[in-house]
Design an enzyme around this catalytic site. Sequence first.
Site, PDB file in Angstrom:
ATOM      1  N   HIS A  61       0.869  -1.177   0.000  1.00 19.26           N
ATOM      2  CA  HIS A  61       0.000   0.000   0.000  1.00 19.26           C
ATOM      3  C   HIS A  61       0.903   1.223   0.000  1.00 19.26           C
ATOM      4  CE1 HIS A  61      -3.661  -2.356   0.878  1.00 19.26           C
ATOM      5  NE2 HIS A  61      -2.827  -3.148   1.535  1.00 19.26           N
ATOM      6  N   HIS A 182      -9.125 -10.342  -1.097  1.00 22.51           N
ATOM      7  CA  HIS A 182      -8.883 -10.245   0.348  1.00 22.51           C
ATOM      8  C   HIS A 182     -10.055 -10.995   0.973  1.00 22.51           C
ATOM      9  CE1 HIS A 182      -8.353  -7.474   4.103  1.00 22.51           C
ATOM     10  NE2 HIS A 182      -9.254  -8.396   4.405  1.00 22.51           N
ATOM     11  N   ASP A 308       2.396  -7.047   2.283  1.00 17.59           N
ATOM     12  CA  ASP A 308       1.219  -6.287   2.721  1.00 17.59           C
ATOM     13  C   ASP A 308       1.650  -5.037   3.500  1.00 17.59           C
ATOM     14  OD1 ASP A 308      -1.346  -5.398   3.064  1.00 17.59           O
ATOM     15  OD2 ASP A 308      -1.971  -6.997   4.429  1.00 17.59           O
TER      16      ASP A 308
END
Lengths: 460, 341
Positions: A61, A182, A308
């Site tokens: 991210h 997800h 992640d």
Amino acid sequence: MNLLVRGGTVIDETGERRADVAVSSGSIAAVGDSLDAPDGATVLEAGGCLVAPGLVDLHVHLRQPGAEEAETVESGSRAAARGGFTAVVAMPNTDPPVDCAPVAAEILSLAAGALCLVAPAGAITVGRAGERLAPMGELAALGVRLFTDDGAGVQDAGVMRRALEYARGLRARGLGVILAQHCELASLADGGVMHEGGWSSRLGVPGIPAEAEELMVARDLSLTRLTGGAMHFLHLSTQRSVALVAAAKSEGLAVSAEVTPHHLSLTDAELAGFDPNYKVNPPLRGAPDVAALRAACATGVVDAVASDHAPHPPEAKETTLQAAAPGMIGLETALAVALMALGPTDGTADDGAPGRAQSPEVAVAAPALSPREVVGLMSWRAARIAGLSVDQGGDQGGPLVPGAPANLCVFDPTERWVLDPARLSSRSRNTPWAGRTLTGRVRHTVYGGELVVLDGEAQR
Amino acid sequence: MTSGDAPFGAHRHLLSITDLGAVGIAEVMRVTDAFVEVARRPIPKVPALRGRTVVTLFAEESTRTRLSFEAAARRLSADVLSFSMDHSSVKKGESLRDTVETVTAMGVDALVVRHPEAGAPHQVARWVDAAVVNAGDGWHEHPTQALLDCYTIRQALTERSGIEPDAVGIAAFDGLRVAVVGDIRHSRVARSDVLALSALGAEVILVAPGSLLPTSLQGWPLSAVSNDLDAVLGTVDVCYLLRLQLERGAGKFLPSVREYASSYGLTARRAALMPEHALIMHPGPMNRGVEIADEVAHLPRSLVLRQVSNGVAVRMAVLFILLGSATAPSEAEALLDMTAE
């Protein structure tokens, strides 16, 4: 820029050999014993180091656009380079989300100046709201390959079925897209903030049962079968999730799976002090889950280790466990933590001290993957899932042979170091590894022939 | 206090019963005995914490607990500040950390924290130098409630046997069978009481409908778990009824309050199933006619009001132990013996 990586051991998909690597004009010029440095070459000492294709992170991210105080494409790519990555897939849960071509184009233009390849992922549905399909074809035309509503799963089975069918059509047209989920059923997660088990029960913290993940894994495997589609499972965290994927793979379904370094090393016991730095989604699970994920890496059920990397500003973590944002940064620790969780170094660096690199109850026999196998999970195998591999026309993860793109990660698999959050390149500090001793450190990173990290320091 | 050892072990705070263990709980009970004696004086006040400041920081309203802590602090002659964190101040954007740091910047020795989320006092303890007392955090713990419950049980048992509390110590709890009945899942009182009672040697039995038990009871120090109250009552020494927390959404875990009351409410008929010596407790406030029938609440064996009155003395003991440890033991002893001027 000419480079000579001298004295290391080359590892790639084809094997392992002692060799120097010469780089010239963005490509590997030569691989062999006692190479002469090309004209004006910078010599990178790699004694005791492994020289691997650059790492590929399927799941980061970067928070741009929308939350630049937490991370930007530039700062995130610098963190990636220092972690040995030469490519990252940037999740689409930005603000606005990557659910239309202009947002993807903006990220691609920011990516032009990055210290690694930044491949934006696209949303499956408009606004990641789980209702209407995002324009996957338009996004794919810009080069977007991986589509996900990450942060949340697509809750409606009918919508997910249509997405799989539509993506299958795009694949038939030669656009190598893949959907990634997800997996978390919102009705079962129900406001939970940690793994539901003995710890959540004793701590009085609302839990997220393993079944919230497993039911969606099972559902999406059924939908993959129904549609003849292809599916990648993001950050699997439970024993039964990987068992479901293992069964689907033996059945021949086109599925792949990733796990994170933290799910390979930490358990829900870390939440005992209510420290929000251990709050992450999916939540840290129990020791049997950690053991099962490690085993699934060894048996090939898991295809990739992805960080992640989820940066958050201090105020998002300096609050109660329940109010804190989920997520931890991981780009700069991923390789070390994966090597420790999966490799034979496990245990030797874990002396049970506060600086330990795994939860105490998972100090079990590790499957002992070789560093090359661990790197495979983080490089060539990950590159194929992202559509970035050399055999797919990309430049990531390929064998280190003359003529190949010069994307390299040079790391010392035995160096011990203590993580100091102040020295990270990420704009955020939400790491569970602060003050802990890690084994395995990235020395140099070469991206597109450019030396972006030298002796652990970013060069720009 | 007679020794300079920290009774809460290495802990500067009281966040969980696990901070205390049996030794710490016994020490709190011992100090409480002294303060119960203080309460019987014409002027029930000592100068032990004169010049100290105690702040009650409540992010969730609870008049009873706040009053109890504030009365305890005042009887120790501490200055008391009261801070309510209503949700509007949170909506104004001030974080919990900023709020806590603002309050402690005023000069605070102890923070008594009540918060609707588990672990909030643990976070507060990371940010401040003051001692932090958990006055109830979400479903997690309510340690002073468990301490006053243990104190009240021992008081009732020793009065009955005529033995001095100090002579019995924690042996009063050895093999004591305590049924904790009701909404275990959402109850911080249950979590603290289970830890405290089991640490002292009691056998704890949880009784609840399936949906009001936590999904996992792994690691809970229990002797039994039951869904059948009638089957359990015949062998208990204490029946501890929990409040059905309808305001926390307990209702959606049950078909109806009526069905709960008919299966798990302590009615006069059920109370008659208990051995004659068995005690009845409730942390309050009671839902009369739900978890406890009105006539049962008034039985002589019901300790509900005693729990409330002992609450002040127990909280005096906790504040005194946490804040008085900076005082030399001999001086602390002297302060305790003086009455306030």
